[in-house]
Design a protein around this motif. Structure first.
Motif, PDB file in Angstrom:
ATOM      1  N   UNK A 119       0.595  -1.148  -0.391  1.00 49.22           N
ATOM      2  CA  UNK A 119       0.156   0.138   0.102  1.00 49.22           C
ATOM      3  C   UNK A 119       0.979   1.364   0.343  1.00 49.22           C
ATOM      4  N   UNK A 120       0.304   2.748  -0.678  1.00 43.26           N
ATOM      5  CA  UNK A 120       1.035   3.678  -0.712  1.00 43.26           C
ATOM      6  C   UNK A 120       0.717   5.177  -0.042  1.00 43.26           C
ATOM      7  N   UNK A 121       1.182   5.962   0.360  1.00 40.47           N
ATOM      8  CA  UNK A 121       0.108   6.824   0.637  1.00 40.47           C
ATOM      9  C   UNK A 121       1.249   8.639   0.183  1.00 40.47           C
ATOM     10  N   UNK A 122       1.159   9.687   0.161  1.00 37.82           N
ATOM     11  CA  UNK A 122       2.036  10.812   0.223  1.00 37.82           C
ATOM     12  C   UNK A 122       1.507  11.980   1.200  1.00 37.82           C
ATOM     13  N   UNK A 123       2.076  12.451   2.265  1.00 43.40           N
ATOM     14  CA  UNK A 123       1.784  13.059   2.923  1.00 43.40           C
ATOM     15  C   UNK A 123       2.464  14.025   2.929  1.00 43.40           C
ATOM     16  N   UNK A 124       1.904  15.514   3.555  1.00 35.86           N
ATOM     17  CA  UNK A 124       2.909  16.441   4.170  1.00 35.86           C
ATOM     18  C   UNK A 124       4.360  16.262   3.817  1.00 35.86           C
TER      19      UNK A 124
END
Length: 167
Positions: free
Chosen positions: A7-12
């Motif tokens: 899974x992946x995410x981009x945050x700040x």
């Protein structure tokens, strides 16, 4: 052992990759594509690889991560972080020299804001030759990290190169 997913995410300004279950070769094309996107993305200030829910990770995936770290350092100016609470995986990481190219954190921080993670597609369309090229590149990266890895993967790399020339 459960089948794996990423899974992946981009945050700040942080890019997060979370490995879950048994992460194997079947995910290498999708992982490679996502790693290329990370390296080409403006505004990324850190990369966190979360292995806390991984049960197993194969050498191809490790080689792709090693390449990410080496390229992050040279292209983006930072060293990625690996979060791994699994002692067996930690032992593999240290033995393979990942402590030389990653910041390794072995205890999860409590109280972090949850991030919405998206599933990386498990099956990217790619030819057998494309997969073989990714496997070969990943293992060459591991070999270049240290002498122990060179001895460990030299025969495999030679066989992959022979197979590549034969096709």
């Amino acid at each position: 052992m459960s089948s794996g997913k990423i899974q992946y995410a981009e945050a700040n300004g942080a890019f997060i990759l979370k490995f879950i279950g048994d992460v194997r070769l079947t995910l290498c094309s999708a992982l490679d594509k996502k790693l290329e996107a990370i390296l080409g993305h403006d505004g990324i200030e850190s990369v966190i690889i979360d292995l806390s829910d991984a049960q197993c990770i194969d050498s191809t995936s490790l080689g792709l991560l090693a390449r990410l770290s080496l390229q992050s350092r040279s292209l983006l100016g930072f060293v990625p972080t690996i979060l791994s609470t699994n002692e067996d995986i930690n032992r593999v990481l240290i033995t393979m020299g990942f402590d030389q190219v990653f910041v390794i954190v072995t205890e999860a921080e409590e109280g972090r804001d949850p991030v919405v993670l998206h599933d990386l597609p498990c099956c990217e369309e790619s030819t057998d030759q494309d997969v073989m090229d990714k496997v070969l590149c990943a293992h060459k990266t591991l070999m270049d990290m240290n002498d122990r890895n060179r001895l460990e993967f030299e025969d495999l790399v030679q066989q992959l190169e022979k197979g590549r020339k034969a096709s």
